[in-house]
Design a protein around this motif. Structure first.
Motif, PDB file in Angstrom:
ATOM      1  N   PHE A 261       0.823  -1.207   0.000  1.00 54.68           N
ATOM      2  CA  PHE A 261       0.000   0.000   0.000  1.00 54.68           C
ATOM      3  C   PHE A 261       0.863   1.265   0.000  1.00 54.68           C
ATOM      4  CE2 PHE A 261      -2.247   3.258   2.622  1.00 54.68           C
ATOM      5  CZ  PHE A 261      -3.242   3.559   1.715  1.00 54.68           C
ATOM      6  N   ILE A 262       1.932   1.260   0.816  1.00 50.50           N
ATOM      7  CA  ILE A 262       2.784   2.441   0.895  1.00 50.50           C
ATOM      8  C   ILE A 262       3.404   2.747  -0.467  1.00 50.50           C
ATOM      9  CG2 ILE A 262       4.939   3.341   1.881  1.00 50.50           C
ATOM     10  CD1 ILE A 262       4.170   1.829   4.465  1.00 50.50           C
ATOM     11  N   PHE A 263       3.837   1.682  -1.171  1.00 51.08           N
ATOM     12  CA  PHE A 263       4.515   1.920  -2.443  1.00 51.08           C
ATOM     13  C   PHE A 263       3.549   2.155  -3.606  1.00 51.08           C
ATOM     14  CE2 PHE A 263       7.926  -0.072  -0.010  1.00 51.08           C
ATOM     15  CZ  PHE A 263       8.911   0.876  -0.227  1.00 51.08           C
ATOM     16  N   LEU A 264       2.356   1.567  -3.531  1.00 53.19           N
ATOM     17  CA  LEU A 264       1.431   1.682  -4.669  1.00 53.19           C
ATOM     18  C   LEU A 264       0.170   2.451  -4.297  1.00 53.19           C
ATOM     19  CD1 LEU A 264       1.774  -1.944  -6.064  1.00 53.19           C
ATOM     20  CD2 LEU A 264       2.941   0.105  -6.865  1.00 53.19           C
ATOM     21  N   GLN A 265       0.329   3.410  -3.340  1.00 54.42           N
ATOM     22  CA  GLN A 265      -0.842   4.123  -2.836  1.00 54.42           C
ATOM     23  C   GLN A 265      -1.729   4.683  -3.946  1.00 54.42           C
ATOM     24  OE1 GLN A 265      -1.327   7.662  -0.043  1.00 54.42           O
ATOM     25  NE2 GLN A 265       0.090   6.403   1.079  1.00 54.42           N
ATOM     26  N   ARG A 266      -1.082   5.219  -4.977  1.00 56.71           N
ATOM     27  CA  ARG A 266      -1.841   5.851  -6.045  1.00 56.71           C
ATOM     28  C   ARG A 266      -2.806   4.863  -6.726  1.00 56.71           C
ATOM     29  NH1 ARG A 266       0.043   7.709 -10.739  1.00 56.71           N
ATOM     30  NH2 ARG A 266       1.811   6.316 -10.440  1.00 56.71           N
ATOM     31  N   HIS A 267      -2.311   3.648  -6.983  1.00 53.72           N
ATOM     32  CA  HIS A 267      -3.153   2.640  -7.636  1.00 53.72           C
ATOM     33  C   HIS A 267      -4.296   2.193  -6.731  1.00 53.72           C
ATOM     34  CE1 HIS A 267      -0.668   2.289 -11.140  1.00 53.72           C
ATOM     35  NE2 HIS A 267       0.401   2.078 -10.406  1.00 53.72           N
ATOM     36  N   PHE A 268      -3.968   1.975  -5.446  1.00 50.67           N
ATOM     37  CA  PHE A 268      -5.006   1.626  -4.480  1.00 50.67           C
ATOM     38  C   PHE A 268      -6.112   2.671  -4.521  1.00 50.67           C
ATOM     39  CE2 PHE A 268      -2.099  -1.211  -2.221  1.00 50.67           C
ATOM     40  CZ  PHE A 268      -2.972  -2.142  -1.687  1.00 50.67           C
ATOM     41  N   ILE A 269      -5.679   3.931  -4.438  1.00 50.51           N
ATOM     42  CA  ILE A 269      -6.644   5.011  -4.291  1.00 50.51           C
ATOM     43  C   ILE A 269      -7.490   5.155  -5.552  1.00 50.51           C
ATOM     44  CG2 ILE A 269      -6.810   7.526  -4.080  1.00 50.51           C
ATOM     45  CD1 ILE A 269      -4.610   7.299  -1.947  1.00 50.51           C
ATOM     46  N   SER A 270      -6.856   5.029  -6.733  1.00 46.01           N
ATOM     47  CA  SER A 270      -7.687   5.185  -7.930  1.00 46.01           C
ATOM     48  C   SER A 270      -8.655   4.009  -8.062  1.00 46.01           C
ATOM     49  CB  SER A 270      -6.816   5.350  -9.178  1.00 46.01           C
ATOM     50  OG  SER A 270      -6.110   4.182  -9.458  1.00 46.01           O
ATOM     51  N   GLY A 271      -8.243   2.819  -7.622  1.00 44.93           N
ATOM     52  CA  GLY A 271      -9.162   1.685  -7.654  1.00 44.93           C
ATOM     53  C   GLY A 271     -10.328   1.867  -6.701  1.00 44.93           C
ATOM     54  N   ILE A 272     -10.023   2.316  -5.481  1.00 46.49           N
ATOM     55  CA  ILE A 272     -11.075   2.499  -4.480  1.00 46.49           C
ATOM     56  C   ILE A 272     -11.973   3.669  -4.857  1.00 46.49           C
ATOM     57  CG2 ILE A 272     -11.507   3.201  -2.096  1.00 46.49           C
ATOM     58  CD1 ILE A 272      -9.002   1.505  -1.391  1.00 46.49           C
ATOM     59  N   ALA A 273     -11.365   4.739  -5.370  1.00 39.50           N
ATOM     60  CA  ALA A 273     -12.160   5.915  -5.743  1.00 39.50           C
ATOM     61  C   ALA A 273     -13.171   5.553  -6.826  1.00 39.50           C
ATOM     62  CB  ALA A 273     -11.251   7.039  -6.224  1.00 39.50           C
ATOM     63  N   ALA A 274     -12.826   4.580  -7.666  1.00 38.12           N
ATOM     64  CA  ALA A 274     -13.772   4.152  -8.687  1.00 38.12           C
ATOM     65  C   ALA A 274     -14.824   3.211  -8.109  1.00 38.12           C
ATOM     66  CB  ALA A 274     -13.030   3.468  -9.833  1.00 38.12           C
ATOM     67  N   GLY A 275     -14.699   2.915  -6.821  1.00 38.96           N
ATOM     68  CA  GLY A 275     -15.669   2.034  -6.180  1.00 38.96           C
ATOM     69  C   GLY A 275     -15.542   0.594  -6.627  1.00 38.96           C
ATOM     70  N   ALA A 276     -14.278   0.173  -6.917  1.00 40.03           N
ATOM     71  CA  ALA A 276     -14.108  -1.159  -7.503  1.00 40.03           C
ATOM     72  C   ALA A 276     -14.304  -2.289  -6.501  1.00 40.03           C
ATOM     73  CB  ALA A 276     -12.735  -1.278  -8.161  1.00 40.03           C
TER      74      ALA A 276
END
Lengths: 278, 286
Positions: A261-276
């Motif tokens: 999560f620390i290293f790929l925060q951006r990907h996590f966040i864009s996935g969650i923001a899309a409600g995936a």
């Protein structure tokens, strides 16, 4: 001007004064999880407030390993999550591609189904899924039972569909004029362009599989075929088991994914923001 | 887009196959099973058995009551908190932004079992750090697991910790799509920050907050792991038993699939109904 910069400073101070205690409260369960995992049980039962780690992690892990064969459970969890993620990304990108790029009979029905299932809780299908997989297919305590039934994912399809429909159609039409087949266009032109979306989706799907609890609890309850959360769950509420051991398991479940999560925060966040996921 | 039936369904086939097998068929099957007596072999059609029992079952009303209490308290508190987190994280005045983001977003990746374990330990009556800290300010130890009200509070606290950051991420993404010049104009017109929040930010965020509310309602309606693991199978004495837990116990402890299916349909119907109500009133209140 001077008073303006002063009020800005005050506002900045107030902002940090409000957020810092909240952030500390929010981080404290994770910190305490780590601290507990390094403490012998007499340390956990200590009447004083202990906020600093000790040195007992390995001993705690050994207790956990003898109680549940946690390494085996971790191996199952990791394997399942990897296979599940690959299969699910394949399924959802293929379906997303079809919905984004082709007109076909029944398209609106398929979209309605996908949208309709978003609001349906898993609870409504869990009983028949269990009866079917465990009793009719006789697949309880197998790898297939862990991986295949959770593959249906409606928000993932919408996420992929959006990525494909934002690509310019000239890209694909040029290839079609040259006689390139549809599946090759999908595989060699569209998928490479959708890589950022697939990365975000993969991370979210991996996380969902890694943390999945209810379905693996129901379907794979045999020791030796349990996933890591299920194996750890069997210890919670049993008083004879050491808390240090349970906390060591909790840390092993959490730490790897937290590092990712620390290293790929951006990907996590864009996935969650899309409600995936939910 | 060209009309390509064959190709489109070739791409959709694996996905639709999974959907038909593991969702469509179970949804139909669940409905049928809810009208069957599943305690005899073979199962027999008994139209009023399970639904009749549901209507008069005190355990069902207890679980429904607990679930709705959690819904009414937890969802608004969490969404409000998530909105505050998102707005503050979005402030240009914030230093060390990534540190704060990590603090609020990290719980999103923590598994239910791991956090259930640590919450049990932190809220332990005799040696839990929460009671110890309360003790230092003179509040006597709270029996988080033996007192039904405290146990409900604990479930609400735990779920809020786990999901507030998740909602904050969604709301923050929405905030970042609001054009900055709206606020610049408002600031020039001497509209205070607080007024800007209530008159510009909140109305713009309405659809996103509604989306969060709907997701949270669906999650809360089937809440299972927290009362199962943290408050010890819905304890004390059913004080935190939720509909999700009742479904689990009827289905997988008593193996009464018929009754469990009736409960499952009730959960789904309530989730869909409450979601639709939210969307309806959310759209109306303009």
């Amino acid at each position: 001007m001077k008073s303006k910069s002063r009020s800005l400073l005050m506002r900045r101070l107030a902002l940090h004064a409000a957020l810092t205690p909240l952030a500390i409260i929010w981080l404290s369960p994770l910190w305490m999880m780590f601290v507990f995992s390094t403490m012998p049980d007499y340390g956990i039962f200590n009447p004083d407030i202990v906020l600093w780690p000790s040195t007992n992690f390995v001993e705690n892990f050994n207790v956990l390993q003898t109680e549940t064969n946690f390494l085996r459970a971790m191996f199952i969890s990791i394997t399942v999550a990897v296979i599940y993620t690959v299969l699910s990304v394949m399924l959802t990108s293929m379906a997303g591609w079809a919905l984004a790029r082709y007109r076909f009979a029944g398209r609106s029905v398929v979209i309605a189904i996908i949208l309709g299932t978003i609001t349906l809780p898993f609870a409504v299908v869990v009983i028949p899924q269990f009866i079917m997989v465990a009793r009719e297919f006789k697949l309880a305590n197998t790898w297939v039972a862990l991986i295949v039934p959770p593959l249906f994912n409606s928000l993932g399809v919408l996420f992929m569909r959006q990525a494909f429909s934002m690509m310019p159609s000239e890209l694909f039409d040029a290839a079609r004029v040259e006689g390139v087949r549809e599946w090759r266009i999908f595989l060699h032109i569209a998928l490479p362009l959708a890589r950022p979306t697939m990365a975000a989706l993969s991370i979210i799907l991996f996380l969902a599989s890694w943390n999945n609890y209810l379905w693996p609890l129901l379907i794979n309850s045999k020791p030796g075929m349990m996933t890591a959360p299920v194996a750890l769950g069997t210890l919670i509420g049993i008083t004879k088991v050491s808390w240090g051991g349970i906390m060591a398991g909790a840390v092993l479940l959490t730490a790897p994914i937290l590092v990712v999560f620390i290293f790929l925060q951006r990907h996590f966040i864009s996935g969650i923001a899309a409600g995936a996921i939910k | 887009m060209r009309l390509r039936n064959g190709i489109a369904y070739a791409f959709l086939a694996p996905y639709l196959l999974i959907f038909a097998t593991f969702w469509l068929w179970p949804i139909i099957s669940s409905f049928v099973i809810s009208f069957q007596n599943t305690r005899v072999n073979p199962w027999r059609f008994a139209p009023s058995l399970n639904w009749g029992r549901l209507v008069g079952d005190p355990a069902f009303y207890n679980a429904l009551y607990n679930t709705l209490i959690i819904l009414v308290i937890q969802v608004p508190v969490m969404i409000a908190l998530a909105t505050v987190m998102a707005v503050l994280l979005n402030s240009p005045l914030l230093k060390a932004r990534s540190l704060y983001r990590f603090a609020f977003f990290a719980p999103v990746v923590v598994g239910e079992v791991a956090y259930a374990a640590v919450f049990r330990l932190m809220f332990s009556i005799d040696f839990g750090i929460v009671n110890k800290l309360l003790g230092t300010v003179g509040i006597s130890a709270i029996s988080w697991f033996d007192n039904a009200t405290a146990a409900m509070a604990l479930v609400i606290i735990a779920v809020t910790w786990r999901w507030a950051g998740y909602n904050a991420i969604i709301i923050l993404a929405g905030l970042q799509s609001v054009p900055g010049d709206v606020y610049e104009a408002a600031t020039l017109d001497r509209v205070s920050k607080v007024q800007q929040f209530f008159h510009i930010t909140l109305p713009l965020l309405r659809p996103i907050i509604l989306f969060c509310v709907v997701l949270s309602v669906i999650g809360t309606m089937q809440l299972f792991t927290e009362p199962f693991l943290i408050t010890n199978r819905g304890g004390p004495g059913g004080g935190t038993e939720t509909l999700g837990l009742l479904l689990y116990r009827q289905g997988f402890n008593s193996l009464n699939f018929g009754y469990a299916s009736a409960i499952a349909y009730t959960i789904a119907a309530l989730a869909v109904a409450i979601s639709l109500l939210n969307l309806f009133f959310g759209r109306q209140a303009k």
